[in-house]
Design a protein around this motif. Structure first.
Motif, PDB file in Angstrom:
ATOM      1  N   PRO A 124     -19.236 -18.029 -56.741  1.00  0.00           N
ATOM      2  CA  PRO A 124     -18.354 -16.895 -56.447  1.00  0.00           C
ATOM      3  C   PRO A 124     -18.089 -16.691 -54.957  1.00  0.00           C
ATOM      4  O   PRO A 124     -18.899 -17.046 -54.101  1.00  0.00           O
ATOM      5  N   GLN A 125     -16.938 -16.111 -54.709  1.00  0.00           N
ATOM      6  CA  GLN A 125     -16.556 -15.665 -53.374  1.00  0.00           C
ATOM      7  C   GLN A 125     -16.470 -14.148 -53.423  1.00  0.00           C
ATOM      8  O   GLN A 125     -15.874 -13.583 -54.341  1.00  0.00           O
ATOM      9  N   PHE A 126     -17.069 -13.472 -52.462  1.00  0.00           N
ATOM     10  CA  PHE A 126     -17.159 -12.016 -52.532  1.00  0.00           C
ATOM     11  C   PHE A 126     -16.224 -11.294 -51.564  1.00  0.00           C
ATOM     12  O   PHE A 126     -16.314 -10.083 -51.398  1.00  0.00           O
ATOM     13  N   GLN A 127     -15.334 -12.023 -50.935  1.00  0.00           N
ATOM     14  CA  GLN A 127     -14.391 -11.397 -50.014  1.00  0.00           C
ATOM     15  C   GLN A 127     -13.000 -11.970 -50.228  1.00  0.00           C
ATOM     16  O   GLN A 127     -12.828 -13.191 -50.330  1.00  0.00           O
ATOM     17  N   PHE A 128     -12.015 -11.090 -50.313  1.00  0.00           N
ATOM     18  CA  PHE A 128     -10.623 -11.496 -50.517  1.00  0.00           C
ATOM     19  C   PHE A 128      -9.736 -10.766 -49.518  1.00  0.00           C
ATOM     20  O   PHE A 128     -10.040  -9.647 -49.084  1.00  0.00           O
ATOM     21  N   ARG A 130      -6.686  -8.603 -48.150  1.00  0.00           N
ATOM     22  CA  ARG A 130      -5.837  -7.526 -48.644  1.00  0.00           C
ATOM     23  C   ARG A 130      -4.392  -7.848 -48.308  1.00  0.00           C
ATOM     24  O   ARG A 130      -4.096  -8.333 -47.214  1.00  0.00           O
ATOM     25  N   THR A 131      -3.490  -7.589 -49.239  1.00  0.00           N
ATOM     26  CA  THR A 131      -2.074  -7.901 -49.043  1.00  0.00           C
ATOM     27  C   THR A 131      -1.257  -6.610 -48.994  1.00  0.00           C
ATOM     28  O   THR A 131      -1.795  -5.500 -49.068  1.00  0.00           O
ATOM     29  N   LEU A 132       0.060  -6.764 -48.921  1.00  0.00           N
ATOM     30  CA  LEU A 132       0.952  -5.608 -48.865  1.00  0.00           C
ATOM     31  C   LEU A 132       1.430  -5.173 -50.249  1.00  0.00           C
ATOM     32  O   LEU A 132       2.346  -4.361 -50.360  1.00  0.00           O
ATOM     33  N   ALA A 133       0.832  -5.707 -51.290  1.00  0.00           N
ATOM     34  CA  ALA A 133       1.210  -5.305 -52.642  1.00  0.00           C
ATOM     35  C   ALA A 133       0.897  -3.831 -52.874  1.00  0.00           C
ATOM     36  O   ALA A 133       0.008  -3.257 -52.240  1.00  0.00           O
ATOM     37  N   GLN A 134       1.615  -3.206 -53.803  1.00  0.00           N
ATOM     38  CA  GLN A 134       1.360  -1.808 -54.131  1.00  0.00           C
ATOM     39  C   GLN A 134       0.021  -1.620 -54.827  1.00  0.00           C
ATOM     40  O   GLN A 134      -0.653  -0.619 -54.639  1.00  0.00           O
ATOM     41  N   TRP A 135      -0.341  -2.597 -55.650  1.00  0.00           N
ATOM     42  CA  TRP A 135      -1.582  -2.519 -56.396  1.00  0.00           C
ATOM     43  C   TRP A 135      -2.422  -3.760 -56.155  1.00  0.00           C
ATOM     44  O   TRP A 135      -1.890  -4.869 -56.048  1.00  0.00           O
ATOM     45  N   HIS A 136      -3.731  -3.553 -56.076  1.00  0.00           N
ATOM     46  CA  HIS A 136      -4.662  -4.662 -55.886  1.00  0.00           C
ATOM     47  C   HIS A 136      -5.672  -4.653 -57.023  1.00  0.00           C
ATOM     48  O   HIS A 136      -6.394  -3.674 -57.233  1.00  0.00           O
ATOM     49  N   LEU A 137      -5.694  -5.758 -57.757  1.00  0.00           N
ATOM     50  CA  LEU A 137      -6.517  -5.878 -58.948  1.00  0.00           C
ATOM     51  C   LEU A 137      -7.527  -7.004 -58.747  1.00  0.00           C
ATOM     52  O   LEU A 137      -7.186  -8.073 -58.253  1.00  0.00           O
ATOM     53  N   LEU A 138      -8.774  -6.762 -59.125  1.00  0.00           N
ATOM     54  CA  LEU A 138      -9.831  -7.769 -59.030  1.00  0.00           C
ATOM     55  C   LEU A 138     -10.396  -8.044 -60.417  1.00  0.00           C
ATOM     56  O   LEU A 138     -10.733  -7.115 -61.152  1.00  0.00           O
ATOM     57  N   LEU A 139     -10.498  -9.321 -60.771  1.00  0.00           N
ATOM     58  CA  LEU A 139     -11.083  -9.733 -62.035  1.00  0.00           C
ATOM     59  C   LEU A 139     -12.451 -10.355 -61.772  1.00  0.00           C
ATOM     60  O   LEU A 139     -12.574 -11.300 -60.991  1.00  0.00           O
ATOM     61  N   VAL A 140     -13.479  -9.821 -62.416  1.00  0.00           N
ATOM     62  CA  VAL A 140     -14.822 -10.388 -62.345  1.00  0.00           C
ATOM     63  C   VAL A 140     -15.358 -10.476 -63.768  1.00  0.00           C
ATOM     64  O   VAL A 140     -14.927  -9.714 -64.639  1.00  0.00           O
ATOM     65  N   HIS A 141     -16.284 -11.371 -64.007  1.00  0.00           N
ATOM     66  CA  HIS A 141     -16.883 -11.407 -65.346  1.00  0.00           C
ATOM     67  C   HIS A 141     -18.049 -10.431 -65.425  1.00  0.00           C
ATOM     68  O   HIS A 141     -18.041  -9.499 -66.221  1.00  0.00           O
ATOM     69  N   GLU A 142     -19.056 -10.614 -64.585  1.00  0.00           N
ATOM     70  CA  GLU A 142     -20.195  -9.695 -64.574  1.00  0.00           C
ATOM     71  C   GLU A 142     -19.876  -8.479 -63.715  1.00  0.00           C
ATOM     72  O   GLU A 142     -19.572  -8.614 -62.529  1.00  0.00           O
ATOM     73  N   VAL A 146     -19.766  -6.616 -58.189  1.00  0.00           N
ATOM     74  CA  VAL A 146     -19.221  -5.756 -57.134  1.00  0.00           C
ATOM     75  C   VAL A 146     -20.295  -5.284 -56.170  1.00  0.00           C
ATOM     76  O   VAL A 146     -19.995  -4.840 -55.060  1.00  0.00           O
ATOM     77  N   LEU A 147     -21.573  -5.360 -56.574  1.00  0.00           N
ATOM     78  CA  LEU A 147     -22.658  -4.937 -55.691  1.00  0.00           C
ATOM     79  C   LEU A 147     -22.769  -5.837 -54.469  1.00  0.00           C
ATOM     80  O   LEU A 147     -23.353  -5.444 -53.451  1.00  0.00           O
ATOM     81  N   ASN A 148     -22.217  -7.039 -54.553  1.00  0.00           N
ATOM     82  CA  ASN A 148     -22.267  -7.995 -53.433  1.00  0.00           C
ATOM     83  C   ASN A 148     -21.010  -7.961 -52.570  1.00  0.00           C
ATOM     84  O   ASN A 148     -20.878  -8.774 -51.652  1.00  0.00           O
ATOM     85  N   MET A 149     -20.105  -7.045 -52.879  1.00  0.00           N
ATOM     86  CA  MET A 149     -18.841  -6.985 -52.152  1.00  0.00           C
ATOM     87  C   MET A 149     -18.850  -5.857 -51.120  1.00  0.00           C
ATOM     88  O   MET A 149     -19.146  -4.708 -51.439  1.00  0.00           O
ATOM     89  N   GLU A 150     -18.522  -6.198 -49.887  1.00  0.00           N
ATOM     90  CA  GLU A 150     -18.458  -5.199 -48.829  1.00  0.00           C
ATOM     91  C   GLU A 150     -17.126  -4.463 -48.824  1.00  0.00           C
ATOM     92  O   GLU A 150     -17.054  -3.319 -48.353  1.00  0.00           O
ATOM     93  N   ASP A 151     -16.064  -5.097 -49.338  1.00  0.00           N
ATOM     94  CA  ASP A 151     -14.721  -4.522 -49.254  1.00  0.00           C
ATOM     95  C   ASP A 151     -14.152  -4.194 -50.626  1.00  0.00           C
ATOM     96  O   ASP A 151     -12.942  -4.288 -50.843  1.00  0.00           O
ATOM     97  N   LYS A 193     -10.758   5.494 -54.300  1.00  0.00           N
ATOM     98  CA  LYS A 193      -9.581   5.042 -55.040  1.00  0.00           C
ATOM     99  C   LYS A 193      -9.818   3.689 -55.710  1.00  0.00           C
ATOM    100  O   LYS A 193      -8.882   2.918 -55.899  1.00  0.00           O
ATOM    101  N   THR A 194     -11.055   3.409 -56.070  1.00  0.00           N
ATOM    102  CA  THR A 194     -11.386   2.138 -56.703  1.00  0.00           C
ATOM    103  C   THR A 194     -12.110   2.380 -58.019  1.00  0.00           C
ATOM    104  O   THR A 194     -13.209   2.939 -58.039  1.00  0.00           O
ATOM    105  N   LEU A 195     -11.488   1.957 -59.111  1.00  0.00           N
ATOM    106  CA  LEU A 195     -12.044   2.170 -60.448  1.00  0.00           C
ATOM    107  C   LEU A 195     -12.515   0.841 -61.023  1.00  0.00           C
ATOM    108  O   LEU A 195     -11.802  -0.152 -60.988  1.00  0.00           O
ATOM    109  N   LEU A 196     -13.743   0.828 -61.548  1.00  0.00           N
ATOM    110  CA  LEU A 196     -14.275  -0.318 -62.287  1.00  0.00           C
ATOM    111  C   LEU A 196     -14.198  -0.014 -63.774  1.00  0.00           C
ATOM    112  O   LEU A 196     -14.680   1.031 -64.223  1.00  0.00           O
ATOM    113  N   SER A 197     -13.591  -0.909 -64.536  1.00  0.00           N
ATOM    114  CA  SER A 197     -13.485  -0.740 -65.982  1.00  0.00           C
ATOM    115  C   SER A 197     -14.112  -1.955 -66.662  1.00  0.00           C
ATOM    116  O   SER A 197     -13.739  -3.090 -66.397  1.00  0.00           O
ATOM    117  N   ILE A 198     -15.062  -1.691 -67.555  1.00  0.00           N
ATOM    118  CA  ILE A 198     -15.795  -2.760 -68.243  1.00  0.00           C
ATOM    119  C   ILE A 198     -15.398  -2.766 -69.708  1.00  0.00           C
ATOM    120  O   ILE A 198     -15.535  -1.762 -70.410  1.00  0.00           O
TER     121      ILE A 198
END
Length: 233
Positions: A124-128, A130-142, A146-151, A193-198
């Motif tokens: 895995p890579q834990f940093q991506f 940020r772009t100028l898109a209106q919405w930013h979506l992240l897909l993870v399996h486990e 997100v506990l390893n992500m600073e951003d 403004k960041t929601l995690l949905s499982i």
């Protein structure tokens, strides 16, 4: 509208025909985008090869104007099955993201989707970026990825699976597995403004049953704040 699928765990006991109702439901709803957050098959070593073409045919029936995006889960790597799973998803018109991002838009919204490789079996890579898109979506399996992500606050919505919501769940008692010990099921506010949905997912693993945790397909509607509605199957 985004359709979130996860954890099919196709196997000898859970064959592609089992998702016919799900396919019909998705096509009736007509989402703009379909995402899949891993664990397509349960174990490559035990996969009945005669079901491969049928699985591709079923997955192809799910369509969306903005496309279909997928990542791999830990079970997709079992018995070195990751290349096989990627080939099935690709042939079924999914774009498979491995620590990659993809941009999409329609007349109403622009969205940037980042897909993380599996944290238990992949790289895995834990940093991506940020772009100028209106919405930013992240897909993870486990979800605990997100506990390893600073951003993580750079994303509006993080979608995960893996936990099956416990799969067998009694009041105040449910089974937790590595990768979803902190974030187990449902919705979590990770930042302002960041929601995690499982997702509870669709299939089953270890035990061929569910109790107290129905399979689900989740639909998300774009709004000023991320919100979600669930369709139980």
């Amino acid at each position: 509208m985004i359709c979130h699928l996860s954890d099919f765990h196709f196997s000898r006991s859970f064959k592609p025909r089992r998702i016919n109702r799900i396919i019909r439901s998705i096509m009736n709803v007509s989402p703009d985008l379909i995402v899949f957050t891993g664990d397509l098959i349960d174990n490559y070593e035990k996969w009945p090869s005669k079901e491969t073409q049928r699985l591709i045919e079923k997955l192809k029936k799910m369509t969306a104007p903005m496309g279909k995006i997928a990542i791999l889960g830990n079970h997709d790597y079992r018995s070195k099955g990751d290349n096989f799973v990627k080939a099935i998803l690709t042939e079924s018109d999914f774009t498979v993201l491995e620590n990659e991002e993809i941009f999409g838009s329609n007349d109403d919204v622009s969205i940037n989707i980042a897909g993380m490789d599996d944290t238990l079996m992949g790289n895995p890579q834990f940093q991506f970026e940020r772009t100028l898109a209106q919405w930013h979506l992240l897909l993870v399996h486990e979800p605990d990825s997100v506990l390893n992500m600073e951003d993580v606050q750079h994303f509006d919505l993080v979608l995960a699976g893996h936990s099956h919501g416990g799969q067998v769940r009694f009041p105040f008692i449910f089974y937790k597995i590595r990768g979803s010990l902190t974030y187990t099921h449902g919705l979590y506010l990770l930042a302002k403004k960041t929601l995690l949905s499982i997702s509870n997912g669709v299939g089953m693993s270890m035990l061929p049953l569910r109790f107290g945790v129905p399979p689900e397909v989740i639909y998300y509607h774009s709004n000023k704040q991320p919100t979600a509605t669930k369709a139980k199957k």
